[in-house]
Motif scaffolding. Structure first.
Motif, PDB file in Angstrom:
ATOM      1  N   PRO A 272       0.854  -1.202   0.000  1.00 51.03           N
ATOM      2  CA  PRO A 272       0.000   0.000   0.000  1.00 51.03           C
ATOM      3  C   PRO A 272       0.885   1.245   0.000  1.00 51.03           C
ATOM      4  N   LEU A 273       0.840   2.026  -1.055  1.00 48.92           N
ATOM      5  CA  LEU A 273       1.820   3.091  -1.264  1.00 48.92           C
ATOM      6  C   LEU A 273       1.737   4.215  -0.227  1.00 48.92           C
ATOM      7  N   PHE A 274       0.533   4.653   0.125  1.00 49.37           N
ATOM      8  CA  PHE A 274       0.414   5.776   1.054  1.00 49.37           C
ATOM      9  C   PHE A 274       1.040   5.438   2.403  1.00 49.37           C
ATOM     10  N   GLN A 275       0.659   4.298   2.966  1.00 49.00           N
ATOM     11  CA  GLN A 275       1.205   3.897   4.254  1.00 49.00           C
ATOM     12  C   GLN A 275       2.720   3.700   4.182  1.00 49.00           C
ATOM     13  N   SER A 276       3.192   3.164   3.054  1.00 46.29           N
ATOM     14  CA  SER A 276       4.625   2.936   2.879  1.00 46.29           C
ATOM     15  C   SER A 276       5.404   4.246   2.891  1.00 46.29           C
ATOM     16  N   VAL A 277       4.861   5.256   2.210  1.00 45.51           N
ATOM     17  CA  VAL A 277       5.535   6.560   2.153  1.00 45.51           C
ATOM     18  C   VAL A 277       5.569   7.218   3.532  1.00 45.51           C
ATOM     19  N   VAL A 278       4.480   7.106   4.304  1.00 44.72           N
ATOM     20  CA  VAL A 278       4.450   7.672   5.656  1.00 44.72           C
ATOM     21  C   VAL A 278       5.518   7.021   6.533  1.00 44.72           C
TER      22      VAL A 278
END
Length: 261
Positions: free
Chosen positions: A69-75
């Motif tokens: 999951p990209l959003f959680q990964s970036v956070v």
């Protein structure tokens, strides 16, 4: 000169990294130290570069499968990045002070062992924990706040030692985000790919990286990607849980022996 040992070793390490998230530090460091004769600083520098290279292909594989999951990964990446960069440059600067050389190498090895033992504790707790009936992988409320301090510490450990993906980040994701094991492996690979890259650039500045060896091992790792993809699709979650725990335990033994030698 035959490159077969590097290619075979790279394929072996690449398979482990792609399927468990473990290997960038705890598997690669003992291999670089015992089998290729690198000192502690060179092993950490080369492990960071190699980890970044191997995790590019592994992360792409997991992204295609749907485990990142990209959003959680970036956070998570943004939380860890400052500590990783700070620790990397700090170790690089200290490495140029000759009277701290022995203490620095011993400190790196000690920190690796501590990180592995802490990871074993988290993983054992996770395995023993009874799964919740409605738990299918995802994020619990307030996960950013709960992950802030441990993720910052994990970033510092990764920058200073090259250890962090499967050993520190993966258990933290399982503990604080309630991701399933395959999602946690995918996210830890993606996050530590970038963190290892930033750390690798810092160590390159200190001229500790064995570039040719890293590239040869990376080429070997590409051979393992199709098989790793097959395993991730076919095997159940608990196989990866126990495989990861066993690898971390073996690494603890190897690094403990290294520390007392």
């Amino acid at each position: 000169m035959s490159l077969i040992p590097e290619i075979v070793t790279g394929a072996f390490v690449g398979l482990i990294i792609s399927t468990t998230g473990v290997g960038g530090g705890v598997i690669v460091l003992p291999i670089l130290t015992y089998f290729f004769g690198l000192d502690a600083l060179s092993a950490v520098a080369t492990a960071n570069l190699l980890s970044m290279l191997m995790k590019i292909s592994s992360s792409y594989m997991h992204f295609r499968i749907g485990n990142i999951p990209l959003f959680q990964s970036v956070v998570i990446l943004l939380i860890m990045l400052p500590g990783t960069v700070l620790a990397s440059y700090g170790v690089t600067i200290l490495s140029h002070l000759s009277h701290y050389q022995m203490q620095l190498e011993w400190g790196i090895n000690l920190l690796v062992v501590f990180a592995i033992l802490f990871s074993l504790y988290l993983f054992y707790h996770q395995i023993r924990q009874t799964p919740k009936p409605d738990s299918h992988g995802g994020l619990q409320s307030g996960w950013v706040k709960s992950l802030l301090l441990p993720a910052t510490g994990a970033g510092l450990v990764l920058g200073a030692t090259g250890v962090g993906g499967g050993v520190v980040v993966l258990p933290l994701l399982l503990r604080y985000t309630q991701m399933n094991i395959k999602q946690a492996i995918g996210v830890s690979l993606f996050v530590t790919m970038i963190l290892s890259g930033s750390s690798a650039f810092a160590y390159a500045y200190g001229d500790h990286t064995h570039w040719k060896l890293a590239v040869m091992l990376f080429m070997g790792s590409l051979l393992a990607i199709p098989f790793a993809k097959y395993l991730m699709k076919c095997l159940p979650d608990n196989v990866f849980q126990y495989a990861t725990f066993s690898l971390i335990l073996c690494s603890a033994v190897l690094m403990g022996i290294r520390l007392i030698e």
